[in-house]
Enzyme design. Sequence first.
Site, short mmCIF file in Angstrom:
data_model
loop_
_atom_site.label_atom_id
_atom_site.label_comp_id
_atom_site.label_asym_id
_atom_site.label_seq_id
_atom_site.Cartn_x
_atom_site.Cartn_y
_atom_site.Cartn_z
N GLN A 1 23.58 -11.58 -14.87
CA GLN A 1 23.11 -11.34 -16.23
C GLN A 1 24.28 -11.40 -17.20
OE1 GLN A 1 22.26 -7.26 -16.84
NE2 GLN A 1 20.81 -7.56 -18.52
N SER B 1 26.31 -8.30 -22.00
CA SER B 1 27.37 -7.54 -22.70
C SER B 1 28.58 -8.40 -23.00
CB SER B 1 27.82 -6.36 -21.84
OG SER B 1 26.79 -5.43 -21.71
N SER C 1 27.96 -7.99 -12.97
CA SER C 1 27.90 -7.85 -11.52
C SER C 1 27.57 -9.21 -10.92
CB SER C 1 26.79 -6.88 -11.10
OG SER C 1 26.86 -5.71 -11.83
N GLU D 1 14.47 -3.57 -16.78
CA GLU D 1 15.59 -2.80 -16.22
C GLU D 1 15.24 -1.32 -16.22
OE1 GLU D 1 19.23 -2.89 -18.51
OE2 GLU D 1 20.44 -2.49 -16.72
N GLU E 1 25.12 8.47 -24.69
CA GLU E 1 24.90 8.62 -26.13
C GLU E 1 23.71 7.76 -26.57
OE1 GLU E 1 28.04 8.02 -24.76
OE2 GLU E 1 28.48 10.16 -24.90
#
Lengths: 369, 369, 393, 393
Positions: free
Chosen positions: D110, D113, D147, D230, D363
């Site tokens: 994936q 990010s 990953s 997810e 957060e």
Amino acid sequence: MNPMTTDQAGADLGYSEVEEELRANVRALLAERAPANATLARTESEQTTDLALWRALAGELGVTGLPVPEELGGAGASWRETAVVLEELGRAVAPVPFFGSCVLATAALLALGERKILPQLASGEAIGGLAVPFAAAPGAAFPADVRVSGGLLSGTVRHVADALAADVLLVPAVAADGTAELYAVTGALVEPMVSLDMTRELAVVTLEEVEGILLASGPDATAALDAALETGAALLASEQLGVAEWALTTTVAYAKERHQFGRPIGGFQAVKHRLADLWVLVTQLRAVARAGADAVTRDEERPLYAALAQAFASGAAVTATEEAVQLHGGIGFTWEHPAHLYLKRAKSASLALGTADRHRARIASLTHL
Amino acid sequence: MNPMTTDQAGADLGYSEVEEELRANVRALLAERAPANATLARTESEQTTDLALWRALAGELGVTGLPVPEELGGAGASWRETAVVLEELGRAVAPVPFFGSCVLATAALLALGERKILPQLASGEAIGGLAVPFAAAPGAAFPADVRVSGGLLSGTVRHVADALAADVLLVPAVAADGTAELYAVTGALVEPMVSLDMTRELAVVTLEEVEGILLASGPDATAALDAALETGAALLASEQLGVAEWALTTTVAYAKERHQFGRPIGGFQAVKHRLADLWVLVTQLRAVARAGADAVTRDEERPLYAALAQAFASGAAVTATEEAVQLHGGIGFTWEHPAHLYLKRAKSASLALGTADRHRARIASLTHL
Amino acid sequence: MEAELSRAIRELLDAHDPATTPVAEFLGARFDAGLAWVHFPEGLGGRSAPRSVQQEVNDAFAAAGAPTLDIGRHGIGLGMAAPTLLAHGSDEVRRRFLRPLWTGEETWCQLFSEPGAGSDLAALGTRAVREPETGDWIVDGQKVWTSLAHEADWAILVTRTDPDVPKHRGMTYFVCDMRAPGVEVRPLRQATGEAEFNEVFLTGVRIPDAHRLGAVGDGWRVAQTTLMNERVAIGGHAEPREGGMIGVVARTWREHPELHTPALQDALLRLWVDAEAARLTSERLRQQLAAGQPGPEGSAAKLAFARLNQQISGLELELLGADGLEYHDWTFRRPTNPSMLEGSPGYRYLRAKGNSIEGGTSEILRGIIAERVLGLPSEIRVDKDVAWKDLPR
Amino acid sequence: MEAELSRAIRELLDAHDPATTPVAEFLGARFDAGLAWVHFPEGLGGRSAPRSVQQEVNDAFAAAGAPTLDIGRHGIGLGMAAPTLLAHGSDEVRRRFLRPLWTGEETWCQLFSEPGAGSDLAALGTRAVREPETGDWIVDGQKVWTSLAHEADWAILVTRTDPDVPKHRGMTYFVCDMRAPGVEVRPLRQATGEAEFNEVFLTGVRIPDAHRLGAVGDGWRVAQTTLMNERVAIGGHAEPREGGMIGVVARTWREHPELHTPALQDALLRLWVDAEAARLTSERLRQQLAAGQPGPEGSAAKLAFARLNQQISGLELELLGADGLEYHDWTFRRPTNPSMLEGSPGYRYLRAKGNSIEGGTSEILRGIIAERVLGLPSEIRVDKDVAWKDLPR
């Protein structure tokens, strides 16, 4: 209980449809008969117990004998349903002697297979109470506040919960030869104590050569007291859940409506994150409370679940009500706002039936930690 | 120390001008000679101790003998100045054996009035070390890892700090008759251990019938070890303060510069409040660290201040570095970013010289709690 | 201390024996000698001396056994009203009010917070409207959390005079006569059962324009003078070890070995360590202030002590077990000088909850530290350019 | 389960003995029989059955000893890529990719990010520019925390295709060939010393337009499909008491009475209680999901377990004392399937720090709970109407 939804150990942590219906009925009654301002006013009145509300719970809803078999005048349901009632009573900090009569006394009598007093408590005609200090922890030594001599009971028990309106008290006492005994007593002198928890006024019970009916002696008496205190500790978590849920719900609502700096205070990130953490805590408290109610119902690892319930619920309910006071700001610190009633209930409940550290110590001995 | 600014007990919790100047010099040297990337690279090199930096601290700045009297080749200053150096070494997680040589070994030798080894340590020509497990707590039993037989020392001591570069080790040992003794040893086998704190690699010290110089015996030996461990515990707080200040300063800077959702993350209230709490914590840690340094300097309530220092600083420095990792997000979890070096130092320091709970227990016995 | 000042003190003490002179008379003489607030101008209790010598003057009088006012009753006047009157009052106002304030003949309270304006003081809505005929101001509104309102002669008061401009710009600051018609004081009962504070209802209260401090619309700036002086007053006094609430619980612990459990002991020790750390931090702040290096640590002290008081008083009840279930008295009372150290454990537990709310909530203090000490960005303001009357509430 | 489905399973098992058939062949047959994802359309591994029967189908195959893929290696493909391919892929794309994904012949990663886009994924800057001549897309940028990138055949990739519109509107979603020229995978070493993750550098990587999922500029919506799947995967599996990290420390405690102190015991018990509360909460969630009442408790589980893992592993080192000062190995490694329960205590302590960062920081999760569960107001957005290229960064 739906067998599809139990874990390896068979615990059902949810609410059945019947339980949800019961909750709705109790909640509706309390909303009508026990609004916060009336509850606050009653704390400074002559009669701090709301007997009219008690009669409504017993007569109109029939919730005073839920775990009692039908042949003894009960509903033939279980502690699970009682726990749901406790959630709602906690949410309203309702000043009724339900915990003393329908939990502590009822659990002791059920353990003994008693058949005379139990029907009266189940129907709510009589109010029962357990004459032990409310701080007494399960697993502690059998109380020796009351002594038996010549068949008469003498002694003083302080900090007794729900005794002021009680018709009959179950009194643990120690015979001259040291035998643990359990008596039913109607002739005690019961005087109120100024109590931190204003909606559950404690009492001093004084016995001066009073007659009692011997209910049990020796291991039976000890087992009945254990049953009462363990069932009480496990179920008190449901009341604490109700208290904590009131705190969370009320604070979230206030945070949406209270504006400062031109915005609802619930839009400020620090407040949001604290309320999120509080929601997580209350969610966990619900799981623990349901596990406790289910464990006493099935009589499965009752000592461990009772200890777990109070080790977790004590801190969780205190945190929830403390956060409610803080996040309400000044208004939450006033006498007029009900927040303090919940704070006092939560803090007192955290001491009731043993403080969290004592319950953790019990877990240590039960799990070899 | 300005007598105008001391409390009833006479403690001076500030920094003198001389101390601030000393700090500036050490900080400038470290900024130049011990940048984070070099420190990280050194942890995987053959020589994990930075001997060039050590020589600069000793030779250029002369900070290796601050508490040692001038007639013994020291600076004739005090532990207060040593504490300032430790703050800066902590802030840089500098891989030098300062704590082992200039605190632990020096404190033991000062307590003994030793005059031969001390001048060498004070000048920095020789590096000293104290051969006890770094987790050894003040007030614990005299270590029995090493035995004396026929004048020769044998035994193994694990987790020894700053031993890898040491020229001389002070070794507590137990004589055949059970007497506590303290030896100076140069012939030990010292092998590195894989250590959580990568910038203070621990060692296994093995002695196989090694000769040593007897420094003290009986109560003198015990007192010297106590002095070393208590002084170490009190002063380690200054190193922990440096670590925590790095964490706070670096995280605040990052929070101002890192943008997410079109804003610096330091503008989000939850982050602001956490950093404010962290600032309060570091401010308290500074007061505790200064109190500890002052107490060992004046030899006033040294056991209590040593315990207080580690009871407070252990948690504070760990919290500061854990918050640094979290608030840096992903980057703070990478090997390239120095945050992990500080986290590892802080967590290891919290175990060093006794965990916080052991220091709290010591406070209990010192204050009758 | 310079010789002139020493001589003035000596002369005053010679002329007015502190042991026999009535308090108001002694303080009046001290005011007239310019030895009240030495940095104030001559004729207003001072002599334009440096502010830094004030402490030495106070110490000299204290050493001579000279009387001082009860800070519980006169703290708002001395600490907050006086510097504001000096900074923003007309000559007439300063001459009228400063001397009886200093002598204790008149007491003061502070009419700032409102039910809708707590942390967000600038949102306040108490209206002051100018009467065209007289130039007087007519005030209507409600104030809350007012200490001493039922005993005070005068109040410092912030009002809204222009609702059509953004909130910080439409406020005006007054001196308000607490005996004036239309001022109604009602006790505000707290969770503890007692009423330390009041609500003050203002209905058509008339204030002469001469009692205005600062310009019309400049009330926020004037209020800042008051609030900054409040902050200076917090922290900064030396305390011995176990001097605060931890000492109360430590004594209970030592006296009641039957209550001990290992877990409670460790919990108590954690708080003992935190209390000692907080005490040393305050001590360090005091030393810095004494050495002329004021640091930003002051705001941290209130945060830390609020949390400590709450944790310690919570543990005290746990420690007491059954006795922790009791309270001393729920009867409505008006305490004169309530002390958490002397009250019951239940009182301590409840009263400590106010510590993180009163005088700036812990949330507001964290924001101040984050922005003013650490330099982090301010909160996004949605109310900056909105007329006060259009703010959501 | 309806009879038809049971028959289909039985027939498949009869035709392909799970004990002897090679894994890929067995799974291929299961796919072809429409028994992979039963709610997928026919020909794509499913038979348009209700999603709710999937668990029973899986259980039936498991009971027969049928093989499944290693979730550590194929979780991203099965859990996230597959539903996204189904929902947004062209027929061609779905036919090309779903079968080998299911059989395990192709593995997926994936590429979401980026160094500048972590919590704020929509800020990502990896550019995809369309080549006018070919219609292909040329991709340049850097992804991080990936990953399996070094082992994967294909990636799901979100890119920036229009920097001139606000960030959520200028993104496009692709399938990316991890073997294509210009894809460079570098291990990303963590605080633990090992590299579980990768950085992926994309330099002039060519992607045919046929590998686009969803419309140009619609990448954010497509990514939501991936992310929602997810979240579904988190939580919801039953665990025995002491099943997690608390069990490891409890065992250490029981086996090492020489390490006991009363304070450490109480600290351990507090965590034991919290761990049991968290376990019961997950169990309650599982029961609700099984009873068809999905609740919002799922997001709480990740928050709670991250905190618990960190606290428990921190206590473990304290408990070990001197041994807590050690680590097992700092040598650079590429673990295949790292387990916190099996590693060293120091590894657990360090690795647990990632639990509150990876897969949504604590957060971000608190914000999700506050807004989506409690209905509190959203954060004020300053980036909503700003072109991506003009955002401060």
